[in-house]
Write an enzyme that holds these catalytic residues in place. Structure first.
Site, PDB file in Angstrom:
ATOM      1  N   ARG A  78      -4.550  -4.703   5.369  1.00  0.00           N
ATOM      2  CA  ARG A  78      -6.049  -4.273   5.773  1.00  0.00           C
ATOM      3  C   ARG A  78      -6.289  -4.241   7.214  1.00  0.00           C
ATOM      4  O   ARG A  78      -7.028  -3.687   7.506  1.00  0.00           O
ATOM      5  CB  ARG A  78      -6.836  -5.513   5.011  1.00  0.00           C
ATOM      6  CG  ARG A  78      -6.546  -5.657   3.287  1.00  0.00           C
ATOM      7  CD  ARG A  78      -7.391  -6.568   2.762  1.00  0.00           C
ATOM      8  NE  ARG A  78      -7.150  -6.720   1.358  1.00  0.00           N
ATOM      9  CZ  ARG A  78      -7.392  -7.727   0.569  1.00  0.00           C
ATOM     10  NH1 ARG A  78      -8.306  -8.600   1.040  1.00  0.00           N
ATOM     11  NH2 ARG A  78      -7.262  -7.640  -0.596  1.00  0.00           N
ATOM     12  N   LYS A 105       2.392  -5.965  -7.993  1.00  0.00           N
ATOM     13  CA  LYS A 105       2.432  -6.231  -6.801  1.00  0.00           C
ATOM     14  C   LYS A 105       1.583  -7.601  -6.509  1.00  0.00           C
ATOM     15  O   LYS A 105       0.511  -7.894  -7.367  1.00  0.00           O
ATOM     16  CB  LYS A 105       1.154  -5.147  -6.391  1.00  0.00           C
ATOM     17  CG  LYS A 105       0.827  -5.189  -4.848  1.00  0.00           C
ATOM     18  CD  LYS A 105      -0.176  -3.887  -4.521  1.00  0.00           C
ATOM     19  CE  LYS A 105      -0.596  -4.119  -3.238  1.00  0.00           C
ATOM     20  NZ  LYS A 105      -1.741  -2.882  -3.192  1.00  0.00           N
ATOM     21  N   GLU A 152      -2.786  -6.379 -19.384  1.00  0.00           N
ATOM     22  CA  GLU A 152      -2.724  -5.212 -18.653  1.00  0.00           C
ATOM     23  C   GLU A 152      -1.832  -4.346 -18.802  1.00  0.00           C
ATOM     24  O   GLU A 152      -1.938  -3.057 -18.974  1.00  0.00           O
ATOM     25  CB  GLU A 152      -2.757  -5.428 -16.955  1.00  0.00           C
ATOM     26  CG  GLU A 152      -4.048  -6.494 -16.431  1.00  0.00           C
ATOM     27  CD  GLU A 152      -5.251  -5.749 -16.348  1.00  0.00           C
ATOM     28  OE1 GLU A 152      -5.206  -4.296 -16.641  1.00  0.00           O
ATOM     29  OE2 GLU A 152      -6.155  -6.093 -15.986  1.00  0.00           O
ATOM     30  N   LYS A 206      -1.747  -6.506 -10.501  1.00  0.00           N
ATOM     31  CA  LYS A 206      -2.159  -6.340  -9.058  1.00  0.00           C
ATOM     32  C   LYS A 206      -2.873  -7.702  -9.007  1.00  0.00           C
ATOM     33  O   LYS A 206      -3.953  -7.725  -9.409  1.00  0.00           O
ATOM     34  CB  LYS A 206      -2.892  -5.207  -8.502  1.00  0.00           C
ATOM     35  CG  LYS A 206      -3.249  -5.369  -6.961  1.00  0.00           C
ATOM     36  CD  LYS A 206      -3.724  -3.956  -6.511  1.00  0.00           C
ATOM     37  CE  LYS A 206      -3.966  -4.214  -5.048  1.00  0.00           C
ATOM     38  NZ  LYS A 206      -4.527  -2.978  -4.477  1.00  0.00           N
ATOM     39  N   LYS A 244     -11.649  -9.920  -3.498  1.00  0.00           N
ATOM     40  CA  LYS A 244     -11.344  -9.057  -4.729  1.00  0.00           C
ATOM     41  C   LYS A 244     -11.207  -9.378  -6.044  1.00  0.00           C
ATOM     42  O   LYS A 244     -10.477  -8.912  -6.835  1.00  0.00           O
ATOM     43  CB  LYS A 244     -10.043  -7.873  -4.073  1.00  0.00           C
ATOM     44  CG  LYS A 244     -10.647  -7.160  -3.047  1.00  0.00           C
ATOM     45  CD  LYS A 244      -9.526  -6.062  -2.687  1.00  0.00           C
ATOM     46  CE  LYS A 244     -10.289  -5.231  -1.327  1.00  0.00           C
ATOM     47  NZ  LYS A 244      -9.060  -3.991  -1.219  1.00  0.00           N
ATOM     48  N   SER A 286       2.624  -5.768   2.550  1.00  0.00           N
ATOM     49  CA  SER A 286       2.714  -5.876   3.986  1.00  0.00           C
ATOM     50  C   SER A 286       2.934  -7.271   4.609  1.00  0.00           C
ATOM     51  O   SER A 286       3.815  -7.657   5.512  1.00  0.00           O
ATOM     52  CB  SER A 286       1.320  -5.516   4.411  1.00  0.00           C
ATOM     53  OG  SER A 286       0.170  -6.287   3.908  1.00  0.00           O
ATOM     54  N   TYR A 303       8.073  -1.133   3.174  1.00  0.00           N
ATOM     55  CA  TYR A 303       7.863  -0.546   4.647  1.00  0.00           C
ATOM     56  C   TYR A 303       9.277  -0.737   5.325  1.00  0.00           C
ATOM     57  O   TYR A 303       9.466  -0.174   6.258  1.00  0.00           O
ATOM     58  CB  TYR A 303       6.914  -1.509   5.240  1.00  0.00           C
ATOM     59  CG  TYR A 303       5.635  -1.484   4.768  1.00  0.00           C
ATOM     60  CD1 TYR A 303       4.839  -0.490   4.753  1.00  0.00           C
ATOM     61  CD2 TYR A 303       5.108  -2.465   3.815  1.00  0.00           C
ATOM     62  CE1 TYR A 303       3.312  -0.517   4.164  1.00  0.00           C
ATOM     63  CE2 TYR A 303       4.022  -2.552   3.252  1.00  0.00           C
ATOM     64  CZ  TYR A 303       3.252  -1.404   3.346  1.00  0.00           C
ATOM     65  OH  TYR A 303       2.074  -1.501   2.786  1.00  0.00           O
TER      66      TYR A 303
HETATM   67  C1  PBG Z   1      -5.802  -1.084  -1.777  1.00  0.00           C
HETATM   68  C2  PBG Z   1      -4.460  -1.324  -1.510  1.00  0.00           C
HETATM   69  C3  PBG Z   1      -4.171  -2.601  -0.944  1.00  0.00           C
HETATM   70  C4  PBG Z   1      -2.595  -2.344  -0.722  1.00  0.00           C
HETATM   71  C5  PBG Z   1      -2.426  -1.181  -1.533  1.00  0.00           C
HETATM   72  N1  PBG Z   1      -3.432  -0.518  -1.651  1.00  0.00           N
HETATM   73  C6  PBG Z   1      -4.837  -3.693  -0.401  1.00  0.00           C
HETATM   74  C7  PBG Z   1      -5.810  -4.205  -1.414  1.00  0.00           C
HETATM   75  O1  PBG Z   1      -5.949  -4.252  -2.467  1.00  0.00           O
HETATM   76  O2  PBG Z   1      -6.703  -5.196  -0.679  1.00  0.00           O
HETATM   77  C8  PBG Z   1      -1.831  -3.554   0.018  1.00  0.00           C
HETATM   78  C9  PBG Z   1      -0.722  -3.134   0.261  1.00  0.00           C
HETATM   79  C10 PBG Z   1       0.145  -3.967   1.355  1.00  0.00           C
HETATM   80  O3  PBG Z   1      -0.413  -5.151   1.771  1.00  0.00           O
HETATM   81  O4  PBG Z   1       1.132  -3.724   1.688  1.00  0.00           O
HETATM   82  N2  PBG Z   1      -6.278  -0.209  -2.873  1.00  0.00           N
END
Ligand code: PBG
Length: 428
Positions: free
Chosen positions: A306, A349, A334, A296, A318, A375, A414
């Site tokens: 968010r 991701k 990982e 990730k 992050k 997203s 989505y």
């Molecule tokens: C947080 C989480 C995030 C997403 C899924 N779980 C956001 C982040 O890590 O800040 C993002 C999913 C998306 O953008 O569609 N644990």
């Protein structure tokens, strides 16, 4: 006259609400006289070739035996058949050139819809999709500005309707993301393991209504943490690893107790997969799977998500737990960790900008691979479609097919409902 419709795109197990015959691809119909094959994937409902049943037996039978037919040909009485077709004419002005001496012309295998369908290497079906759904405590469904077509669904009504629509077209897996009231957020995110919190409550309701629905959950503190981070934040801004893992284990067990099928740690703390496996097993949840967010990345593509959950980090970013988008080999570190700690599914991701990472994991692990079309990816395609800069539906289907081609078994998207409807030939 009878017809046969072969719908190549929808070879998934039908749910009980489906018109099974139609869905599985065989649809006899009394008043049509066509044999037709429907296209796969993108060109959802286009007929590829059509043969008139009435034309199939044009010539009258002469009542001759096989031997008599053969004897007639040997004697020089060759029966009539259509003439050799003329060579198609090129438009005026086409240059006259010598044929290139090619012994391989790859276009031969692409020359007709039937050949292209026969040689298609990758398939996409609604069974490959996991549908991410945002839920909240309200009664209404609230549109999410940055994600056209997505809503924060009321957990008791809107959510159930959306899940039912998805199941109607073969999408039977969902992942839940809660919008938690600010008053329930705290630095240690304890609401995350409240057995009567929004997520466990919703899981129980969904399982009660749809016992065979596959429910994935997100394991991370960000929706519950007053700092908006995935872990507990120390006063100097450090995200505390082992203390966070302790909370995540409680969160995962609480979700499993409510009936979750797959818990999905998205937090990127070290050692959380092994710890969660141990915590689940200790409570008797051996059967609950772990989908680990293995690779990730600290990505700007998460912006709209968010906004949806109002979960932006209060300060900083992050980057001390999510991976650097510049890194490739690190994904293998990982992968090895998550495999040895007992992950059942490995997730990459974001999706489309990280196809090389999906392929890397595919080639280095025998475990199922998941890709998350996040997203920002969704919103870009939606925005391009609204502005008429791209064909939204075709780009949507192509992006999903490409994630599969890169090596993803399942895709969190989505677009799950919209794409599944397209695959099933429903255009809405
Ligand atoms: C947080 C989480 C995030 C997403 C899924 N779980 C956001 C982040 O890590 O800040 C993002 C999913 C998306 O953008 O569609 N644990």
């Amino acid at each position: 006259m009878a017809s046969t419709v072969v719908n190549l795109s929808c070879n998934v197990g039908a749910t009980k609400v489906l018109d099974r015959a139609n869905y599985m691809g065989l649809k006899p119909s009394m008043n049509s006289n066509f044999v037709c094959v429907r296209s796969t994937n993108r060109a959802c409902n286009r007929r590829l070739f059509v043969v008139r049943a009435s034309e199939m037996h044009d010539d009258k039978k002469m009542g001759l035996s096989d031997a008599e037919c053969e004897a007639a040909v040997v004697a020089g009485n060759v029966p009539k058949a259509p003439p050799v077709p003329p060579m198609p004419v090129a438009p005026a002005g086409t240059p006259v050139v010598a044929t290139l001496p090619l012994n391989r012309r790859p276009r031969r295998n692409r020359k007709s819809p039937a050949l292209r369908a026969a040689f298609q290497e990758t398939s996409l079906t609604p069974a490959n999709f996991v549908y991410p759904l945002f839920i909240h405590e309200g009664e209404e469904d609230t549109p999410i500005g940055a994600m056209p077509g997505c809503y924060r669904l009321g957990w008791r009504h809107g959510l159930l309707e959306e899940v039912s629509k998805a199941r109607d077209v073969g999408v039977n897996s969902v992942v839940l993301f809660p919008k938690v009231p600010d008053a329930l957020k705290s630095p240690s995110g304890d609401e995350a393991y409240n057995d009567n919190g929004l997520v466990p409550r919703t899981i129980r309701l969904l399982k009660d209504k749809y016992p065979d629905l596959v429910i994935y959950t997100d394991v991370a503190l960000d929706p519950y943490n007053s700092d908006g981070h995935d872990g507990i934040v120390r006063e100097d801004g450090v995200i505390m690893n082992d203390e966070t893992v302790h909370q995540l284990c409680k969160q995962a067990v609480s979700q499993a107790r409510a009936g979750a099928d797959v818990v999905s740690p998205s937090d990127m703390m070290d050692g959380r997969v092994g710890a969660i496996r141990g915590a689940l097993d200790a409570e008797g949840f051996h059967h609950v799977s772990i989908m680990s967010y293995t690779a990730k990345y600290a990505s700007s593509f998460y912006g709209p998500f968010r906004e949806a959950l109002d979960s932006n980090p209060r300060f900083g970013d992050k980057k001390t737990y999510q991976m650097n988008p510049a890194n490739y080999r690190e994904a293998l570190v990982e992968t090895r960790e998550d495999e040895s700690e007992g992950a059942d599914i490995l997730l990459v991701k974001p999706g489309l900008p990280y196809l090389d990472i999906i392929r890397l994991l595919r080639d280095n692990s025998a475990l199922p691979i998941a890709a998350y079309q996040v997203s920002g990816e969704y919103s870009m395609i939606k925005a391009g479609g609204v502005l008429k800069m791209i064909d939204e539906e075709r780009v949507m289907m192509e992006s999903l097919m490409c994630l599969r081609r890169a090596g993803a078994d399942i895709i969190l998207t989505y677009f799950a409902l919209q794409a599944a409807r397209c695959l099933c030939g429903e255009k809405r």
